[in-house]
Design a protein around this motif. Structure first.
Motif, mmCIF file in Angstrom:
data_model
loop_
_atom_site.group_PDB
_atom_site.id
_atom_site.type_symbol
_atom_site.label_atom_id
_atom_site.label_comp_id
_atom_site.label_asym_id
_atom_site.label_seq_id
_atom_site.Cartn_x
_atom_site.Cartn_y
_atom_site.Cartn_z
ATOM 1 N N GLU A 296 -16.503 1.475 0.472
ATOM 2 C CA GLU A 296 -15.905 0.235 -0.043
ATOM 3 C C GLU A 296 -16.525 -0.147 -1.390
ATOM 4 O O GLU A 296 -15.814 -0.514 -2.325
ATOM 5 N N GLY B 247 -15.110 1.680 -4.217
ATOM 6 C CA GLY B 247 -13.677 1.511 -4.443
ATOM 7 C C GLY B 247 -12.812 2.544 -3.741
ATOM 8 O O GLY B 247 -11.622 2.645 -4.011
ATOM 9 N N GLU C 221 -10.465 -0.102 0.823
ATOM 10 C CA GLU C 221 -10.244 -1.535 0.693
ATOM 11 C C GLU C 221 -10.240 -2.127 2.089
ATOM 12 O O GLU C 221 -10.009 -1.412 3.066
ATOM 13 N N THR D 148 -9.458 -5.508 4.916
ATOM 14 C CA THR D 148 -8.778 -6.726 5.325
ATOM 15 C C THR D 148 -9.383 -7.133 6.654
ATOM 16 O O THR D 148 -10.113 -6.355 7.264
ATOM 17 N N TYR E 259 -10.369 -1.145 7.426
ATOM 18 C CA TYR E 259 -10.394 -0.467 6.137
ATOM 19 C C TYR E 259 -9.286 0.570 6.047
ATOM 20 O O TYR E 259 -8.832 1.102 7.050
ATOM 21 N N THR F 87 -8.052 2.899 -0.682
ATOM 22 C CA THR F 87 -7.575 1.989 -1.711
ATOM 23 C C THR F 87 -6.299 2.543 -2.325
ATOM 24 O O THR F 87 -6.213 3.737 -2.620
ATOM 25 N N LYS G 136 -4.582 -11.015 -4.288
ATOM 26 C CA LYS G 136 -4.376 -10.255 -3.059
ATOM 27 C C LYS G 136 -3.368 -11.037 -2.217
ATOM 28 O O LYS G 136 -3.531 -12.241 -2.031
#
Length: 135
Positions: free
Chosen positions: A64, A67, A70, A72, A80, A83, A123
């Motif tokens: 994470e 990068g 990502e 939530t 996860y 990305t 977001k």
């Protein structure tokens, strides 16, 4: 993103490509949805019964930070996925973590931002149940 790209990012940042990191990248690539660290751990411990959940968490946090992944929050737990490289907004199933893209951006419809406010990112996620889970 795919598992090869994820591992390339790790290597370019000076991190070792370990078997565990390769496996984590493959799990996210194969599943193509949001997963909890616990779900990743459950898959990995089939081949590595002594693997600790903390090891999985540490590697996921590294992914994470770089990068690669990502996050939530679903059901009060971080989940996860790889990305995304294109701009879109997701419809996320709160049961299985699958993602569908919506191609409109709510930011395109905001006209009355406060004077002097500069948007540097946003977001927007919509949560619900996919067609497989709400039946």
């Amino acid at each position: 993103m795919n598992s090869t790209t994820a591992l390339d990012i790790l290597a370019k940042k000076g991190y070792k490509i370990t078997d565990k990191r390769e496996k984590i990248a493959q799990i996210f690539w194969k599943n193509n949805r949001f997963l909890s660290a616990r779900a990743v751990h459950n898959v990995m411990k089939v081949d590595s019964p002594s693997l600790s959940l903390d090891t999985v968490y540490r590697n996921i946090r590294l992914f994470e930070e770089l990068g690669i992944l990502e996050a939530t929050e679903l059901n009060r737990e971080k989940h996860y996925r790889f990305t995304c490289t294109d701009h879109h907004h997701p419809l996320i199933c709160i049961h299985c973590g699958t993602v569908k893209k919506i191609d409109i951006c709510p930011m395109d419809h905001l006209f009355d931002l406060p004077e002097g406010f500069l948007v540097t990112g946003h977001k927007f996620e919509i949560y619900g149940h996919c067609s497989d889970c709400h039946s």
